[in-house]
Design a protein around this motif. Structure first.
Motif, short mmCIF file in Angstrom:
data_model
loop_
_atom_site.label_atom_id
_atom_site.label_comp_id
_atom_site.label_asym_id
_atom_site.label_seq_id
_atom_site.Cartn_x
_atom_site.Cartn_y
_atom_site.Cartn_z
N THR A 1 -6.36 -3.11 -8.19
CA THR A 1 -7.53 -2.49 -7.58
C THR A 1 -7.69 -3.01 -6.15
O THR A 1 -7.02 -3.97 -5.75
CB THR A 1 -8.81 -2.84 -8.37
OG1 THR A 1 -9.00 -4.26 -8.34
CG2 THR A 1 -8.70 -2.36 -9.80
N GLY A 2 -8.59 -2.39 -5.40
CA GLY A 2 -8.85 -2.84 -4.04
C GLY A 2 -8.07 -2.02 -3.03
O GLY A 2 -7.64 -0.90 -3.30
N GLU A 3 -7.88 -2.60 -1.85
CA GLU A 3 -7.25 -1.85 -0.77
C GLU A 3 -5.74 -1.71 -0.92
O GLU A 3 -5.11 -0.92 -0.22
CB GLU A 3 -7.59 -2.47 0.59
CG GLU A 3 -6.93 -3.82 0.85
CD GLU A 3 -7.24 -4.37 2.23
OE1 GLU A 3 -6.63 -3.87 3.20
OE2 GLU A 3 -8.08 -5.26 2.32
N TRP A 4 -5.13 -2.48 -1.81
CA TRP A 4 -3.69 -2.42 -2.01
C TRP A 4 -3.37 -1.61 -3.26
O TRP A 4 -4.17 -1.53 -4.19
CB TRP A 4 -3.10 -3.82 -2.12
CG TRP A 4 -3.34 -4.61 -0.88
CD1 TRP A 4 -4.33 -5.53 -0.67
CD2 TRP A 4 -2.63 -4.51 0.35
NE1 TRP A 4 -4.26 -6.02 0.62
CE2 TRP A 4 -3.22 -5.40 1.27
CE3 TRP A 4 -1.54 -3.75 0.77
CZ2 TRP A 4 -2.76 -5.56 2.56
CZ3 TRP A 4 -1.08 -3.91 2.07
CH2 TRP A 4 -1.69 -4.80 2.95
N SER A 5 -2.17 -1.07 -3.30
CA SER A 5 -1.74 -0.29 -4.46
C SER A 5 -1.05 -1.15 -5.50
O SER A 5 -1.28 -1.00 -6.70
CB SER A 5 -0.77 0.81 -4.00
OG SER A 5 -1.33 1.61 -2.99
N ASP B 1 0.91 5.26 0.50
CA ASP B 1 0.06 6.19 1.25
C ASP B 1 -0.43 7.39 0.45
O ASP B 1 -1.42 8.02 0.80
CB ASP B 1 0.74 6.66 2.54
CG ASP B 1 2.02 7.44 2.28
OD1 ASP B 1 2.36 7.73 1.12
OD2 ASP B 1 2.71 7.75 3.27
N HIS C 1 1.71 -6.87 2.75
CA HIS C 1 1.13 -8.15 3.16
C HIS C 1 1.71 -9.20 2.22
O HIS C 1 1.60 -9.06 1.00
CB HIS C 1 -0.39 -8.10 3.06
CG HIS C 1 -1.07 -9.33 3.55
ND1 HIS C 1 -1.36 -9.54 4.88
CD2 HIS C 1 -1.51 -10.43 2.89
CE1 HIS C 1 -1.97 -10.72 5.01
NE2 HIS C 1 -2.06 -11.26 3.82
N GLU D 1 0.85 -1.19 0.00
CA GLU D 1 0.00 0.00 0.00
C GLU D 1 0.89 1.24 0.00
O GLU D 1 1.78 1.37 0.84
CB GLU D 1 -0.91 0.03 1.23
CG GLU D 1 -1.81 1.25 1.26
CD GLU D 1 -2.63 1.36 2.53
OE1 GLU D 1 -3.14 2.46 2.80
OE2 GLU D 1 -2.75 0.36 3.27
N ARG E 1 2.30 -0.01 4.20
CA ARG E 1 2.26 -1.36 4.77
C ARG E 1 2.36 -2.36 3.64
O ARG E 1 2.22 -2.03 2.46
CB ARG E 1 0.99 -1.58 5.58
CG ARG E 1 -0.28 -1.52 4.78
CD ARG E 1 -1.53 -1.55 5.66
NE ARG E 1 -2.71 -1.47 4.82
CZ ARG E 1 -3.66 -2.39 4.76
NH1 ARG E 1 -3.58 -3.47 5.52
NH2 ARG E 1 -4.70 -2.23 3.98
#
Length: 154
Positions: A97-101, A72, A132, A70, A130
């Motif tokens: 797409t989604g919560e990650w970059s 910021d 994952h 991700e 962050r």
């Protein structure tokens, strides 16, 4: 791009060391016509390069991981891309797409080398908020050829 070009692409994806004579025979062309088509496919960017597939275990890079990152602020994207693409462990880098970059496909020697990559280099980049990580236990299929359809002309 016509069906002959698509057939050539399928052939060189499967048999990258095929000679121009073998390509010509498989596609019903003369050797010079096959050579001309290969050159045009490269000039147009349809064929982007030539390489060998290497067994990762044979070169001590048996650990395969996928890392979501991700960022910021979008202002950090260009710098992140520039730095991550220079890291030899990063095989692929995708904006998702989604919560990650970003999603990175990486190869490393072991978990210690992976940790060094993540904590010492990736997370040290400006804008990385962050990450994952998923470690692949095994791969039933990796680096398959693109499914180029030969059913119709453009």
């Amino acid at each position: 791009m016509d069906n002959i070009d698509r057939n050539i692409i399928n052939l060189v994806q499967a048999f990258g060391r095929a000679t121009n004579a073998e390509i010509a025979g498989a596609c019903g062309l003369s050797v010079s016509a096959a050579n001309d088509r290969l050159k045009r496919l490269q000039e147009r960017g349809a064929i982007t390069g030539w390489s060998a597939r290497v067994d990762p275990d044979a070169v001590d890079l048996g650990l395969l991981a996928f890392i979501f990152v991700e960022i910021d602020h979008t202002g950090h994207n260009e710098r992140f891309i520039a730095a991550a693409t220079l890291m030899p462990e990063v095989l692929e880098l995708h904006h998702v797409t989604g919560e990650w970059s970003y999603l990175l496909k990486v190869r490393a020697r072991d978990t210690k080398a992976l940790e060094t990559l993540i904590t010492g280099r990736l997370k040290a980049l400006p804008g990385v908020a962050r990450s994952h990580t998923h470690i692949a236990l095994s791969s039933a299929k990796d680096n398959g050829p693109l499914p180029v359809d030969v059913s119709g002309d453009d």
